[in-house]
Scaffold this motif. Structure first.
Motif, PDB file in Angstrom:
ATOM      1  N   PHE A 238      10.483  -6.501   0.834  1.00 51.71           N
ATOM      2  CA  PHE A 238       9.939  -5.138   0.943  1.00 51.71           C
ATOM      3  C   PHE A 238       8.556  -5.164   1.578  1.00 51.71           C
ATOM      4  N   VAL A 239       7.735  -6.126   1.155  1.00 52.24           N
ATOM      5  CA  VAL A 239       6.373  -6.233   1.691  1.00 52.24           C
ATOM      6  C   VAL A 239       6.411  -6.534   3.190  1.00 52.24           C
ATOM      7  N   VAL A 240       7.269  -7.469   3.596  1.00 52.54           N
ATOM      8  CA  VAL A 240       7.348  -7.863   5.005  1.00 52.54           C
ATOM      9  C   VAL A 240       7.774  -6.688   5.884  1.00 52.54           C
ATOM     10  N   ILE A 241       8.794  -5.944   5.467  1.00 56.31           N
ATOM     11  CA  ILE A 241       9.280  -4.825   6.279  1.00 56.31           C
ATOM     12  C   ILE A 241       8.223  -3.731   6.374  1.00 56.31           C
ATOM     13  N   LEU A 242       7.533  -3.456   5.263  1.00 56.75           N
ATOM     14  CA  LEU A 242       6.495  -2.434   5.293  1.00 56.75           C
ATOM     15  C   LEU A 242       5.317  -2.853   6.164  1.00 56.75           C
ATOM     16  N   VAL A 243       4.896  -4.113   6.052  1.00 57.90           N
ATOM     17  CA  VAL A 243       3.792  -4.598   6.888  1.00 57.90           C
ATOM     18  C   VAL A 243       4.192  -4.578   8.357  1.00 57.90           C
ATOM     19  N   ALA A 244       5.435  -4.956   8.654  1.00 54.03           N
ATOM     20  CA  ALA A 244       5.919  -4.911  10.037  1.00 54.03           C
ATOM     21  C   ALA A 244       5.921  -3.477  10.558  1.00 54.03           C
ATOM     22  N   THR A 245       6.299  -2.523   9.706  1.00 54.02           N
ATOM     23  CA  THR A 245       6.294  -1.114  10.103  1.00 54.02           C
ATOM     24  C   THR A 245       4.877  -0.639  10.418  1.00 54.02           C
ATOM     25  N   SER A 246       3.931  -0.951   9.536  1.00 56.74           N
ATOM     26  CA  SER A 246       2.545  -0.531   9.748  1.00 56.74           C
ATOM     27  C   SER A 246       1.950  -1.173  10.998  1.00 56.74           C
ATOM     28  N   THR A 247       2.210  -2.472  11.189  1.00 58.17           N
ATOM     29  CA  THR A 247       1.653  -3.173  12.344  1.00 58.17           C
ATOM     30  C   THR A 247       2.236  -2.636  13.645  1.00 58.17           C
ATOM     31  N   ALA A 248       3.551  -2.400  13.662  1.00 59.42           N
ATOM     32  CA  ALA A 248       4.183  -1.865  14.869  1.00 59.42           C
ATOM     33  C   ALA A 248       3.743  -0.423  15.140  1.00 59.42           C
ATOM     34  N   LEU A 249       3.371   0.311  14.091  1.00 50.91           N
ATOM     35  CA  LEU A 249       3.002   1.714  14.248  1.00 50.91           C
ATOM     36  C   LEU A 249       1.564   1.880  14.738  1.00 50.91           C
ATOM     37  N   VAL A 250       0.602   1.212  14.075  1.00 51.06           N
ATOM     38  CA  VAL A 250      -0.819   1.432  14.396  1.00 51.06           C
ATOM     39  C   VAL A 250      -1.558   0.158  14.777  1.00 51.06           C
ATOM     40  N   GLY A 251      -0.931  -1.020  14.631  1.00 50.01           N
ATOM     41  CA  GLY A 251      -1.624  -2.262  14.921  1.00 50.01           C
ATOM     42  C   GLY A 251      -2.130  -2.926  13.654  1.00 50.01           C
ATOM     43  N   PRO A 252      -2.746  -4.110  13.767  1.00 49.10           N
ATOM     44  CA  PRO A 252      -3.194  -4.855  12.585  1.00 49.10           C
ATOM     45  C   PRO A 252      -4.375  -4.185  11.888  1.00 49.10           C
ATOM     46  N   LEU A 253      -4.289  -4.081  10.556  1.00 44.14           N
ATOM     47  CA  LEU A 253      -5.397  -3.611   9.714  1.00 44.14           C
ATOM     48  C   LEU A 253      -5.486  -4.541   8.511  1.00 44.14           C
ATOM     49  N   SER A 254      -6.072  -5.703   8.699  1.00 41.39           N
ATOM     50  CA  SER A 254      -6.000  -6.763   7.702  1.00 41.39           C
ATOM     51  C   SER A 254      -6.757  -6.435   6.413  1.00 41.39           C
ATOM     52  N   TYR A 255      -7.969  -5.922   6.547  1.00 40.44           N
ATOM     53  CA  TYR A 255      -8.845  -5.784   5.385  1.00 40.44           C
ATOM     54  C   TYR A 255      -8.589  -4.527   4.565  1.00 40.44           C
ATOM     55  N   LEU A 256      -7.854  -3.564   5.097  1.00 43.96           N
ATOM     56  CA  LEU A 256      -7.686  -2.302   4.389  1.00 43.96           C
ATOM     57  C   LEU A 256      -7.003  -2.505   3.038  1.00 43.96           C
ATOM     58  N   GLY A 257      -5.908  -3.253   3.023  1.00 43.96           N
ATOM     59  CA  GLY A 257      -5.203  -3.491   1.765  1.00 43.96           C
ATOM     60  C   GLY A 257      -6.069  -4.227   0.756  1.00 43.96           C
ATOM     61  N   PHE A 258      -6.851  -5.198   1.223  1.00 46.41           N
ATOM     62  CA  PHE A 258      -7.743  -5.945   0.329  1.00 46.41           C
ATOM     63  C   PHE A 258      -8.761  -5.010  -0.318  1.00 46.41           C
ATOM     64  N   ILE A 259      -9.365  -4.121   0.482  1.00 46.52           N
ATOM     65  CA  ILE A 259     -10.347  -3.179  -0.062  1.00 46.52           C
ATOM     66  C   ILE A 259      -9.698  -2.257  -1.089  1.00 46.52           C
ATOM     67  N   LEU A 260      -8.554  -1.679  -0.737  1.00 40.35           N
ATOM     68  CA  LEU A 260      -7.904  -0.719  -1.625  1.00 40.35           C
ATOM     69  C   LEU A 260      -7.494  -1.361  -2.943  1.00 40.35           C
ATOM     70  N   ALA A 261      -6.853  -2.533  -2.868  1.00 46.26           N
ATOM     71  CA  ALA A 261      -6.361  -3.178  -4.081  1.00 46.26           C
ATOM     72  C   ALA A 261      -7.508  -3.522  -5.021  1.00 46.26           C
ATOM     73  N   ASN A 262      -8.549  -4.155  -4.509  1.00 49.70           N
ATOM     74  CA  ASN A 262      -9.633  -4.607  -5.385  1.00 49.70           C
ATOM     75  C   ASN A 262     -10.502  -3.458  -5.875  1.00 49.70           C
ATOM     76  N   LEU A 263     -10.684  -2.408  -5.072  1.00 43.94           N
ATOM     77  CA  LEU A 263     -11.370  -1.218  -5.585  1.00 43.94           C
ATOM     78  C   LEU A 263     -10.555  -0.560  -6.690  1.00 43.94           C
ATOM     79  N   THR A 264      -9.235  -0.546  -6.535  1.00 43.38           N
ATOM     80  CA  THR A 264      -8.367   0.039  -7.556  1.00 43.38           C
ATOM     81  C   THR A 264      -8.452  -0.748  -8.853  1.00 43.38           C
ATOM     82  N   TYR A 265      -8.446  -2.086  -8.765  1.00 39.76           N
ATOM     83  CA  TYR A 265      -8.568  -2.897  -9.980  1.00 39.76           C
ATOM     84  C   TYR A 265      -9.879  -2.605 -10.707  1.00 39.76           C
TER      85      TYR A 265
END
Length: 328
Positions: A238-265
């Motif tokens: 599920f993670v791979v398909i979703l990441v592939a969808t996001s990357t193909a749609l808008v391009g690489p956004l590496s740090y966004l998930g890291f910021i969101l996850a750790n701010l949420t924690y």
């Protein structure tokens, strides 16, 4: 009695946080759609609504994939980018412009065709690794991550080599694809991405209780009757398909998930992943909307969204490392 009171406080605080984020999202959306007293024409309004939908999709994907991936790996500093998917995306785009562009006589493929090809190749790359991953899951996730990070480094090195020998005109076209863009997204691609995102995010949301058990550790999960290797493989797909969808749609956004996850924690003192998914998605939507508004109306597109996210993500990463070191 004290435990029940504590759980109630946590639920109430989380509800307050959700209400605050929802209000901020509503205010930011209203300002983005109607920045002045005059109502924009239907064309501009439709364009802005499509952009808002893209921000929502990227926020959902970044939150769901990163929180799920960190639960599977047991490490809050890792993101799905360590699987090498984004490096593989850069290599694919570099190969196309360096080699296959000449064969296609300079005619770019249709947006839908390119989107499906990119997604299929990224999924095929993970599928080729799957037998090795299944074999190594019993030995721990760290060895798998080490191999994927090594492959990611190999892909980046090959991409750099191709970009060095590439024609300058092709290199300019390549850069436009490698930098994340939330501006110009084809409508037919957007609707397909909406379907993929909401279907797979709903599956990950249902897997939230399994991820809660992963929080207790792999051995305890087995004792509770969870087929750990099977669940890990499904969640990684599920993670791979979703990441592939996001990357193909808008391009690489590496740090966004890291910021969101750790701010949420840090903001949510709750182990339940279904709650983390919702808070992280709302937080991501508000963050993307605020950053995009600053880029458009304050900086006049002199900097990109990716630049601001990577700057903030890098500083936040070093802050968390410093914080963890002080605990030792």
């Amino acid at each position: 009695m004290e435990r029940k009171r504590c759980m109630t406080m946590i639920k109430r605080s989380t509800l307050i946080l959700l209400l605050i984020l929802a209000c901020l999202g509503f205010l930011a959306t209203s300002y983005y759609l109607f920045p002045t007293a005059s109502v924009p024409n239907s064309y501009i309004l439709n364009l802005r609504v499509k952009k808002l939908l893209v921000y929502l999709l990227v926020a959902l994907i970044s939150s769901f994939t990163t929180v799920s991936f960190q639960a599977v790996t047991g490490n809050r500093f890792l993101t799905p980018s360590v699987l090498g998917l984004e490096s593989f995306y850069v290599l694919m785009q570099s190969l196309f412009l360096a080699i296959f562009w000449r064969w296609s006589q300079g005619v770019a493929p249709r947006s839908m065709t390119e989107f499906l090809i990119v997604m299929s190749l990224q999924c095929a790359f993970f599928l080729s690794l799957l037998p090795m991953i299944k074999k190594l899951l019993g030995k721990g996730i760290r060895l798998i991550l080490l191999i994927c990070m090594t492959l990611g480094t190999l892909f980046r090195s090959l991409s750099t080599f191709l970009q060095v020998v590439m024609d300058p005109n092709k290199y300019d076209k390549l850069q436009s694809k490698l930098f994340a863009s939330l501006q110009n997204v084809n409508q037919e691609i957007l609707y397909l991405a909406v379907g993929i995102t909401f279907v797979l995010c709903s599956f990950l949301y249902r897997k939230g209780r399994v991820l809660d058990i992963f929080y207790l550790g792999k051995d305890n999960a087995r004792l509770l009757g969870i087929n750990v290797e099977k669940e890990q493989t499904q969640i990684l797909w599920f993670v791979v398909i979703l990441v592939a969808t996001s990357t193909a749609l808008v391009g690489p956004l590496s740090y966004l998930g890291f910021i969101l996850a750790n701010l949420t924690y840090q903001m949510v003192k709750d182990f339940r992943h279904q709650t983390l998914f919702i808070v992280g998605s709302l937080l991501g939507y508000v963050m993307l909307l605020v950053v995009q508004t600053l880029v458009e109306r304050v900086f006049n597109f002199s900097i990109s969204v990716r630049t601001m996210i990577e700057l903030g993500g890098g500083l936040f990463f070093f802050y968390l490392l410093y914080k963890e070191r002080r605990k030792l």
